[in-house]
Motif scaffolding. Structure first.
Motif, PDB file in Angstrom:
ATOM      1  N   LEU A 114      33.031  55.791  38.935  1.00  0.00           N
ATOM      2  CA  LEU A 114      33.286  54.529  39.691  1.00  0.00           C
ATOM      3  C   LEU A 114      32.014  54.211  40.459  1.00  0.00           C
ATOM      4  CD1 LEU A 114      35.931  52.741  40.700  1.00  0.00           C
ATOM      5  CD2 LEU A 114      36.034  53.994  42.543  1.00  0.00           C
ATOM      6  N   ASN A 115      31.852  52.845  40.583  1.00  0.00           N
ATOM      7  CA  ASN A 115      30.628  52.295  41.562  1.00  0.00           C
ATOM      8  C   ASN A 115      31.462  51.268  42.247  1.00  0.00           C
ATOM      9  OD1 ASN A 115      27.989  53.651  40.508  1.00  0.00           O
ATOM     10  ND2 ASN A 115      29.171  53.237  38.745  1.00  0.00           N
ATOM     11  N   LEU A 116      30.891  51.137  43.595  1.00  0.00           N
ATOM     12  CA  LEU A 116      31.337  50.304  44.472  1.00  0.00           C
ATOM     13  C   LEU A 116      30.197  49.665  45.281  1.00  0.00           C
ATOM     14  CD1 LEU A 116      34.553  52.126  46.013  1.00  0.00           C
ATOM     15  CD2 LEU A 116      34.393  50.331  44.345  1.00  0.00           C
ATOM     16  N   GLY A 117      30.130  48.377  45.563  1.00  0.00           N
ATOM     17  CA  GLY A 117      29.291  47.623  46.307  1.00  0.00           C
ATOM     18  C   GLY A 117      29.802  46.441  47.002  1.00  0.00           C
ATOM     19  N   MET A 118      29.090  46.004  48.020  1.00  0.00           N
ATOM     20  CA  MET A 118      29.532  44.811  48.627  1.00  0.00           C
ATOM     21  C   MET A 118      28.577  43.904  48.161  1.00  0.00           C
ATOM     22  SD  MET A 118      32.221  45.403  50.680  1.00  0.00           S
ATOM     23  CE  MET A 118      31.942  43.865  51.679  1.00  0.00           C
ATOM     24  N   LYS A 119      29.057  42.524  48.154  1.00  0.00           N
ATOM     25  CA  LYS A 119      28.415  41.414  48.005  1.00  0.00           C
ATOM     26  C   LYS A 119      29.089  40.296  48.773  1.00  0.00           C
ATOM     27  CE  LYS A 119      26.229  38.409  44.671  1.00  0.00           C
ATOM     28  NZ  LYS A 119      25.851  37.993  43.440  1.00  0.00           N
ATOM     29  N   ASP A 120      28.114  40.000  49.866  1.00  0.00           N
ATOM     30  CA  ASP A 120      29.011  39.027  50.813  1.00  0.00           C
ATOM     31  C   ASP A 120      30.274  39.545  51.358  1.00  0.00           C
ATOM     32  OD1 ASP A 120      26.681  36.962  50.216  1.00  0.00           O
ATOM     33  OD2 ASP A 120      27.762  36.569  48.495  1.00  0.00           O
ATOM     34  N   ASP A 121      31.092  38.880  51.383  1.00  0.00           N
ATOM     35  CA  ASP A 121      32.653  39.574  51.767  1.00  0.00           C
ATOM     36  C   ASP A 121      33.615  39.898  50.643  1.00  0.00           C
ATOM     37  OD1 ASP A 121      33.117  37.065  50.743  1.00  0.00           O
ATOM     38  OD2 ASP A 121      34.596  36.374  52.150  1.00  0.00           O
ATOM     39  N   LEU A 123      34.090  43.042  47.502  1.00  0.00           N
ATOM     40  CA  LEU A 123      33.962  44.425  47.087  1.00  0.00           C
ATOM     41  C   LEU A 123      33.737  44.179  45.638  1.00  0.00           C
ATOM     42  CD1 LEU A 123      33.668  47.389  47.713  1.00  0.00           C
ATOM     43  CD2 LEU A 123      36.089  47.494  47.295  1.00  0.00           C
ATOM     44  N   LEU A 124      32.644  44.723  44.905  1.00  0.00           N
ATOM     45  CA  LEU A 124      32.382  44.757  43.571  1.00  0.00           C
ATOM     46  C   LEU A 124      32.700  46.175  42.986  1.00  0.00           C
ATOM     47  CD1 LEU A 124      29.054  42.839  43.353  1.00  0.00           C
ATOM     48  CD2 LEU A 124      31.590  41.648  43.310  1.00  0.00           C
ATOM     49  N   MET A 125      33.542  46.180  41.878  1.00  0.00           N
ATOM     50  CA  MET A 125      33.901  47.679  41.430  1.00  0.00           C
ATOM     51  C   MET A 125      33.542  47.677  39.680  1.00  0.00           C
ATOM     52  SD  MET A 125      37.676  49.209  40.834  1.00  0.00           S
ATOM     53  CE  MET A 125      37.760  48.547  39.340  1.00  0.00           C
ATOM     54  N   LEU A 126      32.814  48.627  39.406  1.00  0.00           N
ATOM     55  CA  LEU A 126      32.798  49.119  38.023  1.00  0.00           C
ATOM     56  C   LEU A 126      33.386  50.432  37.701  1.00  0.00           C
ATOM     57  CD1 LEU A 126      31.537  48.425  35.345  1.00  0.00           C
ATOM     58  CD2 LEU A 126      29.270  49.533  36.073  1.00  0.00           C
ATOM     59  N   MET A 127      34.395  50.594  37.010  1.00  0.00           N
ATOM     60  CA  MET A 127      34.855  51.775  36.574  1.00  0.00           C
ATOM     61  C   MET A 127      34.577  51.991  35.012  1.00  0.00           C
ATOM     62  SD  MET A 127      38.928  52.804  36.194  1.00  0.00           S
ATOM     63  CE  MET A 127      39.617  52.735  37.910  1.00  0.00           C
ATOM     64  N   THR A 128      33.780  53.125  34.702  1.00  0.00           N
ATOM     65  CA  THR A 128      33.452  53.464  33.448  1.00  0.00           C
ATOM     66  C   THR A 128      34.395  54.867  33.065  1.00  0.00           C
ATOM     67  OG1 THR A 128      31.253  52.710  33.888  1.00  0.00           O
ATOM     68  CG2 THR A 128      31.556  54.113  31.986  1.00  0.00           C
ATOM     69  N   VAL A 129      35.452  54.297  31.856  1.00  0.00           N
ATOM     70  CA  VAL A 129      36.144  55.490  31.454  1.00  0.00           C
ATOM     71  C   VAL A 129      35.589  55.729  30.154  1.00  0.00           C
ATOM     72  CG1 VAL A 129      38.455  56.044  30.699  1.00  0.00           C
ATOM     73  CG2 VAL A 129      37.765  54.206  32.565  1.00  0.00           C
ATOM     74  N   SER A 141      35.966  44.747  38.520  1.00  0.00           N
ATOM     75  CA  SER A 141      36.805  43.939  39.286  1.00  0.00           C
ATOM     76  C   SER A 141      36.212  43.589  40.512  1.00  0.00           C
ATOM     77  CB  SER A 141      37.993  45.107  39.656  1.00  0.00           C
ATOM     78  OG  SER A 141      38.768  45.481  38.482  1.00  0.00           O
ATOM     79  N   ILE A 142      36.470  42.643  41.029  1.00  0.00           N
ATOM     80  CA  ILE A 142      36.242  41.886  42.393  1.00  0.00           C
ATOM     81  C   ILE A 142      37.526  42.098  43.427  1.00  0.00           C
ATOM     82  CG2 ILE A 142      35.408  39.798  43.714  1.00  0.00           C
ATOM     83  CD1 ILE A 142      34.024  39.340  40.756  1.00  0.00           C
ATOM     84  N   PHE A 143      37.310  42.556  44.430  1.00  0.00           N
ATOM     85  CA  PHE A 143      38.201  42.582  45.573  1.00  0.00           C
ATOM     86  C   PHE A 143      37.974  41.712  46.888  1.00  0.00           C
ATOM     87  CE2 PHE A 143      38.633  46.300  42.948  1.00  0.00           C
ATOM     88  CZ  PHE A 143      40.110  46.736  42.772  1.00  0.00           C
ATOM     89  N   ARG A 144      38.843  41.340  47.532  1.00  0.00           N
ATOM     90  CA  ARG A 144      38.713  40.766  48.992  1.00  0.00           C
ATOM     91  C   ARG A 144      39.394  41.538  49.828  1.00  0.00           C
ATOM     92  NH1 ARG A 144      42.962  37.962  50.449  1.00  0.00           N
ATOM     93  NH2 ARG A 144      44.087  36.978  48.889  1.00  0.00           N
ATOM     94  N   ARG A 145      39.013  41.527  51.034  1.00  0.00           N
ATOM     95  CA  ARG A 145      39.590  42.266  52.090  1.00  0.00           C
ATOM     96  C   ARG A 145      41.138  41.581  52.351  1.00  0.00           C
ATOM     97  NH1 ARG A 145      38.067  46.063  55.035  1.00  0.00           N
ATOM     98  NH2 ARG A 145      35.694  45.818  54.948  1.00  0.00           N
ATOM     99  N   HIS A 146      41.974  42.829  52.205  1.00  0.00           N
ATOM    100  CA  HIS A 146      43.455  42.467  52.360  1.00  0.00           C
ATOM    101  C   HIS A 146      43.615  41.832  53.997  1.00  0.00           C
ATOM    102  CE1 HIS A 146      47.707  42.151  52.389  1.00  0.00           C
ATOM    103  NE2 HIS A 146      47.866  42.815  53.151  1.00  0.00           N
ATOM    104  N   GLU A 147      44.241  40.640  54.067  1.00  0.00           N
ATOM    105  CA  GLU A 147      44.423  40.245  55.515  1.00  0.00           C
ATOM    106  C   GLU A 147      46.162  40.535  55.801  1.00  0.00           C
ATOM    107  OE1 GLU A 147      43.184  36.292  56.325  1.00  0.00           O
ATOM    108  OE2 GLU A 147      41.236  36.622  55.293  1.00  0.00           O
TER     109      GLU A 147
END
Length: 154
Positions: A114-121, A123-129, A141-147
């Motif tokens: 698993l690799n995670l990094g921030m770009k602007d606001d 969260l970018l995820m790369l999962m390698t199986v 996957s791309i995530f945004r902070r849950h409000e």
């Protein structure tokens, strides 16, 4: 005897070539997820998935908690991981995790990188199986902070 030695040598070379290929692929894939060094502390919290090459999931979330130099990542759809900042000081976190064994389908019980990094606001995820045939499945996957309902970020 020479034939057996030759086959053994070919087997060793093939294993080393595969490991080099896998490490190169992981290095390349990890370069896809970058973040600003100061943003790694902002990884903590609950994140809502907004896009993924694995398909739409309106309620997929992850929670990231910091524990010393590590971050624990827990997803509500059956996987978890432990990641830490790159040992080379690169601005992202990387580590290993696994899917719960009781998850149906291909991913049940599988381990992944698993690799995670921030770009602007975001969260970018790369999962390698890794797959049994030596190839890999990459989930991006791309995530945004849950409000929270009161408008505060969690």
């Amino acid at each position: 005897m020479i034939r057996a030695l030759r086959q053994n040598l070919i087997g060793i070379i093939m294993r080393h070539a595969f490991l080099c290929l896998l490490l190169g692929a992981l290095s390349f894939c990890s370069s896809l997820v970058r973040a600003e060094p100061t943003s790694l502390t902002s990884l903590r919290g609950e994140w809502l998935q907004v896009d993924s090459n694995a398909g739409h999931c309106a309620d997929c979330r992850i929670v990231i908690e910091e524990s010393g130099s590590d971050f624990t990542v827990k997803a509500n759809n059956g996987w978890s991981a432990v990641v830490r900042q790159s040992f080379e000081g690169k601005p992202y976190v990387a580590g290993k995790g696994s899917w719960r064994p009781n998850i149906r389908g291909f991913y049940g019980g599988k381990q992944f990188y698993l690799n995670l990094g921030m770009k602007d606001d975001q969260l970018l995820m790369l999962m390698t199986v890794p797959r049994p045939d030596g190839r890999t499945n990459n989930i991006k996957s791309i995530f945004r902070r849950h409000e929270a309902s009161d408008g505060k970020q969690t």
